[in-house]
Write a protein that holds these residues in place. Structure first.
Motif, PDB file in Angstrom:
ATOM      1  N   ILE A  10       3.388  59.253 -11.203  1.00  0.00           N
ATOM      2  CA  ILE A  10       1.939  59.322 -11.408  1.00  0.00           C
ATOM      3  C   ILE A  10       1.369  57.913 -11.354  1.00  0.00           C
ATOM      4  CG2 ILE A  10       1.999  61.455 -12.746  1.00  0.00           C
ATOM      5  CD1 ILE A  10       1.890  59.772 -15.289  1.00  0.00           C
ATOM      6  N   ARG A  11       0.049  57.818 -11.219  1.00  0.00           N
ATOM      7  CA  ARG A  11      -0.600  56.507 -11.253  1.00  0.00           C
ATOM      8  C   ARG A  11      -0.465  55.928 -12.656  1.00  0.00           C
ATOM      9  NH1 ARG A  11      -3.882  54.682  -7.144  1.00  0.00           N
ATOM     10  NH2 ARG A  11      -4.142  56.208  -5.493  1.00  0.00           N
ATOM     11  N   CYS A  12      -0.096  54.653 -12.703  1.00  0.00           N
ATOM     12  CA  CYS A  12       0.176  53.985 -13.968  1.00  0.00           C
ATOM     13  C   CYS A  12      -0.658  52.717 -14.057  1.00  0.00           C
ATOM     14  CB  CYS A  12       1.656  53.644 -14.035  1.00  0.00           C
ATOM     15  SG  CYS A  12       2.109  52.590 -15.396  1.00  0.00           S
ATOM     16  N   CYS A  13      -1.222  52.453 -15.221  1.00  0.00           N
ATOM     17  CA  CYS A  13      -1.969  51.224 -15.457  1.00  0.00           C
ATOM     18  C   CYS A  13      -1.055  50.243 -16.195  1.00  0.00           C
ATOM     19  CB  CYS A  13      -3.215  51.507 -16.285  1.00  0.00           C
ATOM     20  SG  CYS A  13      -4.191  50.033 -16.602  1.00  0.00           S
ATOM     21  N   VAL A  14      -0.792  49.105 -15.563  1.00  0.00           N
ATOM     22  CA  VAL A  14       0.036  48.055 -16.155  1.00  0.00           C
ATOM     23  C   VAL A  14      -0.890  46.963 -16.654  1.00  0.00           C
ATOM     24  CG1 VAL A  14       1.889  46.403 -15.750  1.00  0.00           C
ATOM     25  CG2 VAL A  14       1.878  48.569 -14.519  1.00  0.00           C
ATOM     26  N   SER A  15      -0.767  46.610 -17.941  1.00  0.00           N
ATOM     27  CA  SER A  15      -1.614  45.568 -18.505  1.00  0.00           C
ATOM     28  C   SER A  15      -0.744  44.474 -19.131  1.00  0.00           C
ATOM     29  CB  SER A  15      -2.564  46.145 -19.556  1.00  0.00           C
ATOM     30  OG  SER A  15      -1.841  46.733 -20.598  1.00  0.00           O
ATOM     31  N   CYS A  16      -1.131  43.238 -18.844  1.00  0.00           N
ATOM     32  CA  CYS A  16      -0.400  42.071 -19.338  1.00  0.00           C
ATOM     33  C   CYS A  16      -1.096  41.515 -20.576  1.00  0.00           C
ATOM     34  CB  CYS A  16      -0.336  41.012 -18.239  1.00  0.00           C
ATOM     35  SG  CYS A  16       0.522  39.503 -18.747  1.00  0.00           S
ATOM     36  N   ALA A  17      -0.377  40.691 -21.343  1.00  0.00           N
ATOM     37  CA  ALA A  17      -0.947  40.066 -22.529  1.00  0.00           C
ATOM     38  C   ALA A  17      -2.038  39.059 -22.169  1.00  0.00           C
ATOM     39  CB  ALA A  17       0.144  39.381 -23.335  1.00  0.00           C
ATOM     40  N   CYS A  18      -2.001  38.526 -20.921  1.00  0.00           N
ATOM     41  CA  CYS A  18      -3.020  37.563 -20.496  1.00  0.00           C
ATOM     42  C   CYS A  18      -4.325  38.252 -20.108  1.00  0.00           C
ATOM     43  CB  CYS A  18      -2.514  36.723 -19.333  1.00  0.00           C
ATOM     44  SG  CYS A  18      -2.347  37.597 -17.770  1.00  0.00           S
ATOM     45  N   GLY A  19      -4.307  39.580 -19.971  1.00  0.00           N
ATOM     46  CA  GLY A  19      -5.519  40.317 -19.639  1.00  0.00           C
ATOM     47  C   GLY A  19      -5.541  40.867 -18.233  1.00  0.00           C
ATOM     48  N   TYR A  20      -4.581  40.517 -17.410  1.00  0.00           N
ATOM     49  CA  TYR A  20      -4.536  41.001 -16.034  1.00  0.00           C
ATOM     50  C   TYR A  20      -4.058  42.456 -16.028  1.00  0.00           C
ATOM     51  CZ  TYR A  20      -3.372  41.278 -11.090  1.00  0.00           C
ATOM     52  OH  TYR A  20      -3.302  41.648  -9.780  1.00  0.00           O
ATOM     53  N   LYS A  21      -4.714  43.293 -15.225  1.00  0.00           N
ATOM     54  CA  LYS A  21      -4.360  44.705 -15.120  1.00  0.00           C
ATOM     55  C   LYS A  21      -4.234  45.094 -13.660  1.00  0.00           C
ATOM     56  CE  LYS A  21      -6.727  46.044 -19.351  1.00  0.00           C
ATOM     57  NZ  LYS A  21      -7.727  46.896 -19.967  1.00  0.00           N
ATOM     58  N   PHE A  22      -3.305  46.001 -13.371  1.00  0.00           N
ATOM     59  CA  PHE A  22      -3.159  46.541 -12.023  1.00  0.00           C
ATOM     60  C   PHE A  22      -2.572  47.941 -12.109  1.00  0.00           C
ATOM     61  CE2 PHE A  22       0.708  44.211 -12.924  1.00  0.00           C
ATOM     62  CZ  PHE A  22       1.724  45.040 -12.464  1.00  0.00           C
ATOM     63  N   GLU A  23      -2.671  48.674 -11.002  1.00  0.00           N
ATOM     64  CA  GLU A  23      -2.171  50.042 -10.947  1.00  0.00           C
ATOM     65  C   GLU A  23      -0.964  50.126 -10.035  1.00  0.00           C
ATOM     66  OE1 GLU A  23      -4.994  52.983  -9.906  1.00  0.00           O
ATOM     67  OE2 GLU A  23      -6.112  52.783 -11.767  1.00  0.00           O
ATOM     68  N   THR A  24      -0.040  50.993 -10.405  1.00  0.00           N
ATOM     69  CA  THR A  24       1.148  51.246  -9.617  1.00  0.00           C
ATOM     70  C   THR A  24       1.587  52.685  -9.861  1.00  0.00           C
ATOM     71  OG1 THR A  24       3.353  50.422  -9.056  1.00  0.00           O
ATOM     72  CG2 THR A  24       2.759  50.433 -11.377  1.00  0.00           C
ATOM     73  N   LEU A  25       2.688  53.089  -9.293  1.00  0.00           N
ATOM     74  CA  LEU A  25       3.239  54.418  -9.530  1.00  0.00           C
ATOM     75  C   LEU A  25       4.434  54.295 -10.460  1.00  0.00           C
ATOM     76  CD1 LEU A  25       3.170  55.911  -5.941  1.00  0.00           C
ATOM     77  CD2 LEU A  25       1.601  56.398  -7.801  1.00  0.00           C
ATOM     78  N   SER A  26       4.509  55.194 -11.431  1.00  0.00           N
ATOM     79  CA  SER A  26       5.602  55.177 -12.390  1.00  0.00           C
ATOM     80  C   SER A  26       5.726  56.553 -13.027  1.00  0.00           C
ATOM     81  CB  SER A  26       5.342  54.126 -13.467  1.00  0.00           C
ATOM     82  OG  SER A  26       6.365  54.151 -14.433  1.00  0.00           O
ATOM     83  N   THR A  27       6.760  56.745 -13.789  1.00  0.00           N
ATOM     84  CA  THR A  27       6.916  57.992 -14.539  1.00  0.00           C
ATOM     85  C   THR A  27       6.133  57.947 -15.846  1.00  0.00           C
ATOM     86  OG1 THR A  27       8.945  57.164 -15.537  1.00  0.00           O
ATOM     87  CG2 THR A  27       9.167  58.499 -13.553  1.00  0.00           C
ATOM     88  N   LYS A  28       5.729  56.747 -16.261  1.00  0.00           N
ATOM     89  CA  LYS A  28       4.913  56.579 -17.463  1.00  0.00           C
ATOM     90  C   LYS A  28       3.453  56.418 -17.060  1.00  0.00           C
ATOM     91  CE  LYS A  28       8.513  54.271 -20.105  1.00  0.00           C
ATOM     92  NZ  LYS A  28       8.825  53.090 -20.896  1.00  0.00           N
TER      93      LYS A  28
END
Length: 73
Positions: A10-28
């Motif tokens: 499914i589409r996954c939102c990855v967020s970093c501690a620095c504030g950068y966010k991006f989308e990828t595919l993952s099971t989470k």
């Protein structure tokens, strides 16, 4: 091929501690990380030394003592 042997991506939102966010595919659905390619010193080109209790100074002092000892021999 067996059915239900592969996980659903499914589409996954990855967020970093620095504030950068991006989308990828993952099971989470949400992934939180501490360091990404935008804030990592190797990829960003910025060296950020985090000195905890003077560890860098202790290391440099130890290194200087060893080099002085090696030069005298």
């Amino acid at each position: 091929m067996k059915s239900k042997s592969h996980p659903n991506y499914i589409r996954c939102c990855v967020s970093c501690a620095c504030g950068y966010k991006f989308e990828t595919l993952s099971t989470k659905d949400v992934i939180k990380i501490e360091i990404c390619s935008h804030c990592h010193p190797f990829f960003s080109g910025q060296n950020k030394l985090i000195d905890t209790a003077g560890r860098i100074e202790k290391y440099k002092n130890r290194l200087n003592k060893k080099t002085k000892y090696m030069k005298t021999k």
